[in-house]
Design an enzyme around this catalytic site. Sequence first.
Site, short mmCIF file in Angstrom:
data_model
loop_
_atom_site.label_atom_id
_atom_site.label_comp_id
_atom_site.label_asym_id
_atom_site.label_seq_id
_atom_site.Cartn_x
_atom_site.Cartn_y
_atom_site.Cartn_z
CG ASP A 51 -0.26 -0.07 2.53
OD1 ASP A 51 0.71 -0.85 2.65
OD2 ASP A 51 -0.66 0.66 3.47
CG ASP B 148 7.20 4.29 2.25
OD1 ASP B 148 7.35 3.11 2.61
OD2 ASP B 148 6.64 5.15 2.95
CD GLU C 292 4.02 0.83 7.12
OE1 GLU C 292 4.82 1.14 8.02
OE2 GLU C 292 3.71 1.61 6.20
CD GLU C 293 2.88 4.17 4.04
OE1 GLU C 293 2.81 4.85 5.07
OE2 GLU C 293 3.92 4.06 3.37
CG HIS D 38 4.74 9.39 3.25
ND1 HIS D 38 4.02 9.26 4.41
CD2 HIS D 38 5.15 8.14 2.92
CE1 HIS D 38 4.00 7.97 4.78
NE2 HIS D 38 4.69 7.29 3.87
#
EC number: 3.5.1.18
Length: 375
Positions: free
Chosen positions: A68, A99, A133-134, A348
């Site tokens: 994700d 990421d 996870e995010e 991000h």
Amino acid sequence: MSCPVIELTQQLIRRPSLSPDDAGCQALMIERLRKIGFTIEHMDFGDTQNFWAWRGRGETLAFAGHTDVVPAGDVDRWINPPFEPTIRDGMLFGRGAADMKGSLAAMVVAAERFVAQHPHHRGRLAFLITSDEEASAKNGTVKVVEALMARNERLDYCLVGEPSSTEIVGDVVKNGRRGSLTCNLTIHGVQGHVAYPHLADNPVHRAAPFLNELVAIEWDRGNDFFPATSMQVANIQAGTGSNNVIPGELFVQFNFRFSTELTDEMIKERVHALLEKHQLRYTVDWWLSGQPFLTARGKLVDAVVNAIEHYNEIKPQLLTTGGTSDGRFIARMGAQVVELGPVNATIHKINECVNAADLQLLARMYQRIMEQLVA
């Protein structure tokens, strides 16, 4: 650029896997792993897709990661659409490039190369992959770990592919993480008219001395492996929006990133004692999202350091700084846990990118780690 690591990374980026939607990323990985003899176990919980895959038996090295990604933000500010990977000046752009879809691709390709060279490897090679996870991280790695522990699965070493590096790949390895504890605190007062304060009880005024003392506390001084525990106020809210109403409640949210010098219970006790000292009426809700963990020098750390020194000719820093990762859940299994991934400078952010050559290097490092531990 024709390279299996880059090509797989691009295929993963093209799948807009906004947490917890996997968007087909895991199917792509599973197809590749199945071809080289991995047994696949789907371990979905709620709206989250997870899988546990393994090949061989015995001492186990797992590679862990998440498919994700966070939202792209304003897509008009990207130099290229965020889910259309592109390479410019050697940099691969796309949401998740750093990421952590680049790491996932490097893991899979490293496994393919490792199995081709060591078809009868002595240990067990495994993958633990989640699509959550995010965001909440409630139905992802934590649930898989609980299920694996319930059936006494063995996990000796785990490499998490989080982007640990700061300037060049491998310059920083995370061999632990601080704990994270959040306090949601409501101070109760009595609402009233600002012109008649004697008929009200202002919770903001009541809480001010408490907050002043709270932010001044030195919780600890850290130790050889962890920086000092930090506390930060994240949110504070009170009032109705009107300038003539004394609020009836004050809400304060603060977070601790704590070292192994403290426990979550020690922090809670000190906060509660401070609240009582200031004679506040309150309700409190605590959320422990992870305990601190540390992997000391041993077979996994040594293998990781060796791989970095071999391919990048640098000695990595072993740090425990930064936020939390899924490593906090995996450490509960008693495994040695280390994080090694690409440079995190753009994670991000708008125009997230990673050096394409770094991903090729990362795959070689991952393969060398496999060779040292389970060949």
